[in-house]
Design a protein around this motif. Structure first.
Motif, PDB file in Angstrom:
ATOM      1  N   HIS A   1      -1.588  -9.841   0.398  1.00 24.11           N
ATOM      2  CA  HIS A   1      -0.304  -9.332  -0.060  1.00 24.11           C
ATOM      3  C   HIS A   1       0.333 -10.386  -0.967  1.00 24.11           C
ATOM      4  CE1 HIS A   1      -1.220  -6.429   2.840  1.00 24.11           C
ATOM      5  NE2 HIS A   1      -0.520  -6.869   3.858  1.00 24.11           N
TER       6      HIS A   1
ATOM      7  N   TRP B   1       4.309  -6.788  -2.905  1.00 26.79           N
ATOM      8  CA  TRP B   1       3.200  -5.836  -2.862  1.00 26.79           C
ATOM      9  C   TRP B   1       2.458  -5.921  -1.538  1.00 26.79           C
ATOM     10  CZ3 TRP B   1       1.672  -2.174  -6.399  1.00 26.79           C
ATOM     11  CH2 TRP B   1       2.324  -2.198  -7.640  1.00 26.79           C
ATOM     12  N   THR B   2       2.173  -4.758  -0.949  1.00 29.57           N
ATOM     13  CA  THR B   2       1.317  -4.632   0.225  1.00 29.57           C
ATOM     14  C   THR B   2       0.038  -3.946  -0.209  1.00 29.57           C
ATOM     15  OG1 THR B   2       3.241  -4.434   1.679  1.00 29.57           O
ATOM     16  CG2 THR B   2       1.130  -3.705   2.551  1.00 29.57           C
ATOM     17  N   MET B   3      -1.082  -4.662  -0.062  1.00 33.88           N
ATOM     18  CA  MET B   3      -2.343  -4.122  -0.549  1.00 33.88           C
ATOM     19  C   MET B   3      -3.025  -3.290   0.524  1.00 33.88           C
ATOM     20  SD  MET B   3      -2.033  -5.210  -3.504  1.00 33.88           S
ATOM     21  CE  MET B   3      -3.605  -4.675  -4.198  1.00 33.88           C
ATOM     22  N   GLY B   4      -3.827  -2.350   0.102  1.00 37.73           N
ATOM     23  CA  GLY B   4      -4.552  -1.458   0.987  1.00 37.73           C
ATOM     24  C   GLY B   4      -5.242  -0.406   0.142  1.00 37.73           C
ATOM     25  N   ASP B   5      -5.606   0.705   0.764  1.00 33.83           N
ATOM     26  CA  ASP B   5      -6.232   1.780  -0.002  1.00 33.83           C
ATOM     27  C   ASP B   5      -5.303   2.265  -1.099  1.00 33.83           C
ATOM     28  OD1 ASP B   5      -8.457   1.605   1.594  1.00 33.83           O
ATOM     29  OD2 ASP B   5      -7.781   3.178   2.983  1.00 33.83           O
ATOM     30  N   THR B   6      -4.000   2.290  -0.781  1.00 29.48           N
ATOM     31  CA  THR B   6      -2.987   2.672  -1.774  1.00 29.48           C
ATOM     32  C   THR B   6      -1.942   1.560  -1.842  1.00 29.48           C
ATOM     33  OG1 THR B   6      -3.302   5.018  -1.224  1.00 29.48           O
ATOM     34  CG2 THR B   6      -1.332   4.425  -2.490  1.00 29.48           C
ATOM     35  N   PRO B   7      -2.072   0.626  -2.784  1.00 31.45           N
ATOM     36  CA  PRO B   7      -1.105  -0.476  -2.876  1.00 31.45           C
ATOM     37  C   PRO B   7       0.314   0.039  -3.076  1.00 31.45           C
ATOM     38  CG  PRO B   7      -3.042  -0.906  -4.240  1.00 31.45           C
ATOM     39  CD  PRO B   7      -3.139   0.513  -3.793  1.00 31.45           C
ATOM     40  N   GLN B   8       1.252  -0.574  -2.368  1.00 30.07           N
ATOM     41  CA  GLN B   8       2.650  -0.184  -2.475  1.00 30.07           C
ATOM     42  C   GLN B   8       3.506  -1.429  -2.645  1.00 30.07           C
ATOM     43  OE1 GLN B   8       3.198   1.948   1.232  1.00 30.07           O
ATOM     44  NE2 GLN B   8       2.764   3.918   0.248  1.00 30.07           N
ATOM     45  N   TYR B   9       4.690  -1.241  -3.218  1.00 32.54           N
ATOM     46  CA  TYR B   9       5.589  -2.381  -3.374  1.00 32.54           C
ATOM     47  C   TYR B   9       7.012  -1.982  -3.023  1.00 32.54           C
ATOM     48  CZ  TYR B   9       7.350  -0.492  -7.830  1.00 32.54           C
ATOM     49  OH  TYR B   9       7.933   0.295  -8.792  1.00 32.54           O
TER      50      TYR B   9
ATOM     51  N   LEU C   1      -1.800  -2.364 -11.649  1.00 35.03           N
ATOM     52  CA  LEU C   1      -1.001  -1.860 -10.543  1.00 35.03           C
ATOM     53  C   LEU C   1       0.366  -1.402 -10.997  1.00 35.03           C
ATOM     54  CD1 LEU C   1      -1.758  -4.523  -7.769  1.00 35.03           C
ATOM     55  CD2 LEU C   1      -2.734  -2.237  -7.990  1.00 35.03           C
ATOM     56  N   TYR C   2       0.907  -2.107 -11.992  1.00 37.50           N
ATOM     57  CA  TYR C   2       2.312  -1.864 -12.346  1.00 37.50           C
ATOM     58  C   TYR C   2       2.574  -2.440 -13.734  1.00 37.50           C
ATOM     59  CZ  TYR C   2       7.446  -2.383 -12.070  1.00 37.50           C
ATOM     60  OH  TYR C   2       8.800  -2.338 -12.308  1.00 37.50           O
TER      61      TYR C   2
END
Length: 222
Positions: free
Chosen positions: A21, A34-42, A4-5
């Motif tokens: 998350h 981190w917020t998980m989903g189809d496109t993880p974002q942080y 992821l990173y």
């Protein structure tokens, strides 16, 4: 699996909520939510100092223990953190750490022994310390259903307090022969404890008079 990173700093603590998350903390105050989903974002939060442990609740409350013994708390990711009124100590290592309750409460352990409890609704009040006689606490867990807090020790014992009466003597679970490295409470009052004695033990918190189920791991349990 996927990456992821890639952090330029060392990442050394992680805590996830029931939604999947999670928060990751590392050296130099690196703290990523981190917020998980189809496109993880942080989103990045500035913890300012090296992190030894993190705790993350389903209400997106974040507790951080620092290597210098200080403790920070974010009631929400988008608000400024609170700092526990604790003295800095280069050998303190506020670890492990837990966040629980509606106040909420923070619990952490340091090299000075016992468990520190801080009610964040009265942030200027000094934390209460329980279990000083236990020596160094190396693992923490909260049994929300049973309203208990549990602490594993360097010597292998597990202490249990009733959160409604912290002044009462703690109950002790005995069985491990070395340091407790991890504690996890599941639904129904089931406790799993891991140790450097190469075993995992499964306890029934409603029947602590019964011996635990012992699983031989064959190596240290972290």
């Amino acid at each position: 699996n996927r990456v992821l990173y890639r952090s330029p700093q060392r990442l050394q603590a992680l805590s996830a909520d029931r939604r999947g998350h999670f928060v990751v903390g590392g050296s130099e105050g690196s703290l990523l939510l981190w917020t998980m989903g189809d496109t993880p974002q942080y989103i990045r939060l500035d913890a300012q100092r090296d992190i030894s442990d993190v705790a993350f609740s389903s209400s997106e409350q974040i507790a951080v223990g620092h290597l210098d013994g200080r403790v920070s708390f974010w009631p929400k990711p988008d608000v400024a953190p609170l700092s526990a009124p604790a003295k800095s100590n280069a050998a303190a290592h506020a670890q492990p750490i837990a966040v629980f309750g509606s106040a909420p409460m923070l619990a952490w352990a340091g090299y000075d022994g016992g468990v520190h409890l801080w009610n964040t609704s009265t942030p200027d009040r000094q934390p209460q310390i329980i279990g000083k006689s236990l020596g160094r606490v190396t693992a923490l867990a909260v049994d929300v259903e049973g309203n208990q807090i549990l602490a594993g020790t360097l010597g292998g014992d597990i202490a249990i307090w009733d959160l409604d009466d912290l002044s009462a003597p703690f109950h002790k679970l005995v069985g491990h022969a070395s340091q407790i490295t991890s504690l996890a409470v599941a639904a129904g009052g089931r406790l799993a404890s891991g140790s450097l004695d190469n075993t995992i033990r499964l306890w029934n918190l409603a029947r602590t008079d019964l011996p635990p189920v012992t699983i031989d791991h064959g190596a240290w349990v972290w």
